[in-house]
Design a protein around this motif. Sequence first.
Motif, PDB file in Angstrom:
ATOM      1  N   ILE A 141      63.747  74.525 -15.464  1.00 49.41           N
ATOM      2  CA  ILE A 141      62.926  73.343 -15.202  1.00 49.41           C
ATOM      3  C   ILE A 141      62.644  73.323 -13.706  1.00 49.41           C
ATOM      4  CG2 ILE A 141      63.815  72.000 -17.149  1.00 49.41           C
ATOM      5  CD1 ILE A 141      65.601  70.484 -15.232  1.00 49.41           C
ATOM      6  N   ASP A 142      61.687  72.516 -13.289  1.00 51.89           N
ATOM      7  CA  ASP A 142      61.327  72.468 -11.878  1.00 51.89           C
ATOM      8  C   ASP A 142      61.684  71.150 -11.207  1.00 51.89           C
ATOM      9  OD1 ASP A 142      60.175  75.061 -11.503  1.00 51.89           O
ATOM     10  OD2 ASP A 142      58.497  74.413 -12.738  1.00 51.89           O
ATOM     11  N   LEU A 143      61.915  70.115 -12.009  1.00 50.40           N
ATOM     12  CA  LEU A 143      62.309  68.836 -11.421  1.00 50.40           C
ATOM     13  C   LEU A 143      63.155  68.055 -12.412  1.00 50.40           C
ATOM     14  CD1 LEU A 143      59.347  66.291 -11.340  1.00 50.40           C
ATOM     15  CD2 LEU A 143      59.222  68.427 -12.589  1.00 50.40           C
ATOM     16  N   ALA A 144      63.989  67.171 -11.854  1.00 50.79           N
ATOM     17  CA  ALA A 144      64.895  66.394 -12.707  1.00 50.79           C
ATOM     18  C   ALA A 144      65.243  65.091 -12.021  1.00 50.79           C
ATOM     19  CB  ALA A 144      66.172  67.183 -12.999  1.00 50.79           C
ATOM     20  N   PHE A 145      65.303  64.020 -12.803  1.00 50.04           N
ATOM     21  CA  PHE A 145      65.911  62.782 -12.333  1.00 50.04           C
ATOM     22  C   PHE A 145      67.410  63.017 -12.203  1.00 50.04           C
ATOM     23  CE2 PHE A 145      62.039  60.718 -13.756  1.00 50.04           C
ATOM     24  CZ  PHE A 145      61.919  59.651 -12.869  1.00 50.04           C
ATOM     25  N   VAL A 146      68.016  62.438 -11.186  1.00 56.46           N
ATOM     26  CA  VAL A 146      69.457  62.559 -10.988  1.00 56.46           C
ATOM     27  C   VAL A 146      70.013  61.249 -10.452  1.00 56.46           C
ATOM     28  CG1 VAL A 146      69.575  65.059 -10.620  1.00 56.46           C
ATOM     29  CG2 VAL A 146      69.077  63.547  -8.695  1.00 56.46           C
ATOM     30  N   SER A 147      71.298  61.050 -10.662  1.00 54.91           N
ATOM     31  CA  SER A 147      72.003  59.907 -10.098  1.00 54.91           C
ATOM     32  C   SER A 147      73.501  60.181 -10.167  1.00 54.91           C
ATOM     33  CB  SER A 147      71.680  58.620 -10.859  1.00 54.91           C
ATOM     34  OG  SER A 147      72.376  57.530 -10.282  1.00 54.91           O
ATOM     35  N   PRO A 148      74.184  60.074  -9.018  1.00 51.49           N
ATOM     36  CA  PRO A 148      73.679  59.860  -7.662  1.00 51.49           C
ATOM     37  C   PRO A 148      72.851  61.061  -7.186  1.00 51.49           C
ATOM     38  CG  PRO A 148      76.062  59.477  -7.809  1.00 51.49           C
ATOM     39  CD  PRO A 148      75.664  60.169  -9.061  1.00 51.49           C
ATOM     40  N   VAL A 149      72.033  60.826  -6.149  1.00 52.19           N
ATOM     41  CA  VAL A 149      71.163  61.878  -5.622  1.00 52.19           C
ATOM     42  C   VAL A 149      71.960  62.742  -4.649  1.00 52.19           C
ATOM     43  CG1 VAL A 149      69.036  62.367  -4.374  1.00 52.19           C
ATOM     44  CG2 VAL A 149      69.172  60.351  -5.858  1.00 52.19           C
ATOM     45  N   GLU A 159      64.720  63.404  -3.378  1.00 54.09           N
ATOM     46  CA  GLU A 159      63.999  62.175  -3.019  1.00 54.09           C
ATOM     47  C   GLU A 159      64.715  61.007  -3.671  1.00 54.09           C
ATOM     48  OE1 GLU A 159      60.979  60.085  -1.059  1.00 54.09           O
ATOM     49  OE2 GLU A 159      61.094  62.277  -1.147  1.00 54.09           O
ATOM     50  N   VAL A 160      65.147  60.041  -2.858  1.00 54.96           N
ATOM     51  CA  VAL A 160      65.810  58.840  -3.373  1.00 54.96           C
ATOM     52  C   VAL A 160      64.749  57.784  -3.656  1.00 54.96           C
ATOM     53  CG1 VAL A 160      67.450  56.991  -2.880  1.00 54.96           C
ATOM     54  CG2 VAL A 160      67.943  59.335  -2.122  1.00 54.96           C
ATOM     55  N   PHE A 161      64.749  57.256  -4.884  1.00 56.73           N
ATOM     56  CA  PHE A 161      63.777  56.233  -5.259  1.00 56.73           C
ATOM     57  C   PHE A 161      64.327  54.825  -5.063  1.00 56.73           C
ATOM     58  CE2 PHE A 161      61.948  59.536  -8.349  1.00 56.73           C
ATOM     59  CZ  PHE A 161      61.059  59.992  -7.391  1.00 56.73           C
ATOM     60  N   VAL A 268      69.384  56.640  -7.148  1.00 54.95           N
ATOM     61  CA  VAL A 268      68.604  57.230  -8.237  1.00 54.95           C
ATOM     62  C   VAL A 268      67.383  57.907  -7.628  1.00 54.95           C
ATOM     63  CG1 VAL A 268      67.261  56.786 -10.322  1.00 54.95           C
ATOM     64  CG2 VAL A 268      69.362  55.494  -9.897  1.00 54.95           C
ATOM     65  N   GLY A 269      67.124  59.124  -8.032  1.00 55.17           N
ATOM     66  CA  GLY A 269      65.979  59.836  -7.482  1.00 55.17           C
ATOM     67  C   GLY A 269      65.685  61.093  -8.258  1.00 55.17           C
ATOM     68  N   VAL A 270      65.106  62.049  -7.576  1.00 52.68           N
ATOM     69  CA  VAL A 270      64.664  63.273  -8.232  1.00 52.68           C
ATOM     70  C   VAL A 270      65.036  64.472  -7.378  1.00 52.68           C
ATOM     71  CG1 VAL A 270      62.366  63.336  -7.182  1.00 52.68           C
ATOM     72  CG2 VAL A 270      62.673  64.280  -9.463  1.00 52.68           C
TER      73      VAL A 270
END
Length: 301
Positions: A141-149, A159-161, A268-270
């Motif tokens: 995959i090329d991108l993912a939501f993550v938490s914690p960032v 990138e932190v949202f 939370v971010g990506v």
Amino acid sequence: MELRQIKYFMEVAKEEHVTEAAHRLHVAQSAVSRQIAKLEDELGVELFLREGRNVKLTHAGKIFLQHMESAMNEIDRAVAAIDSYLNPEIGKIRLGFPNSLATKTLPRVISAFRSQYSDIGFDFHQGANKELRELVERGEIDLAFVSPVPESTPEISTEVFFSESMRVLLPIQHRLAKKDSVNLRELMNDQFVLFRTGYDMRSLVIEACRQVSFEPKVGFESDDVYTMKGLVEAGLGVSLLPETLLAEQTPPGTVSLPIGVPQVTRTVGVIVTNVRTLPPSEKLFYDFLISYYRRLNQFSL
């Protein structure tokens, strides 16, 4: 070496049975056997050991499979990239996310995106932060939501949202259930319901407990938020969960309280690959995310 041969080889390796592989490929068994034999002749090595009606990969076969999986993944990426290049608004986005973002954060942002780009599809990959980082680094995959960032690395950008507070979830009959807030140390003798080892959310809770000088007693572990809530509701332990998971979905037999000491928050971010160019559809989605959360943060101020 033909692409057809590679596909046949990988299907046989998966099924460990030529007939079953042929059935799934919708071709004759003889065609599969013939192409595998040609591949082995070309490579000069046996890829399978015949065991009655079943087959097993040889050591050489395992090595070949490992490289072919990477190669086929790149071929799939190439096809998807061409499709997206021709029309980025009808492509497919391969997106990773953790369980803790599945019930509220992810559906909301996907809904907002699809309201503008209704023809773009999604291929979801769910897992812990560590698994998602590995998927991005391997190119699956090329991108993912993550938490914690996590911190950025040469392989990934982050990138932190937004940040949000963690809250303690207690059974409604718990001795602290009627308090306005909880000092985490007051739970030092309770059993905790936590995410499994490998989840950064688990590490976040353990570190918070250590800040007030105790090691949490882990009674139950899960990777499913609903299971964790159910265990707390049954009176089997306490848990710490993000406020977005509790604001609208607190089970009736529980109570959710803010944590006074220490302050416990999660980001939370990506994460996004640094070593590959994002396909057009995924770049479109990434740019949308940046804009979407920038507007939300401005509104909240």
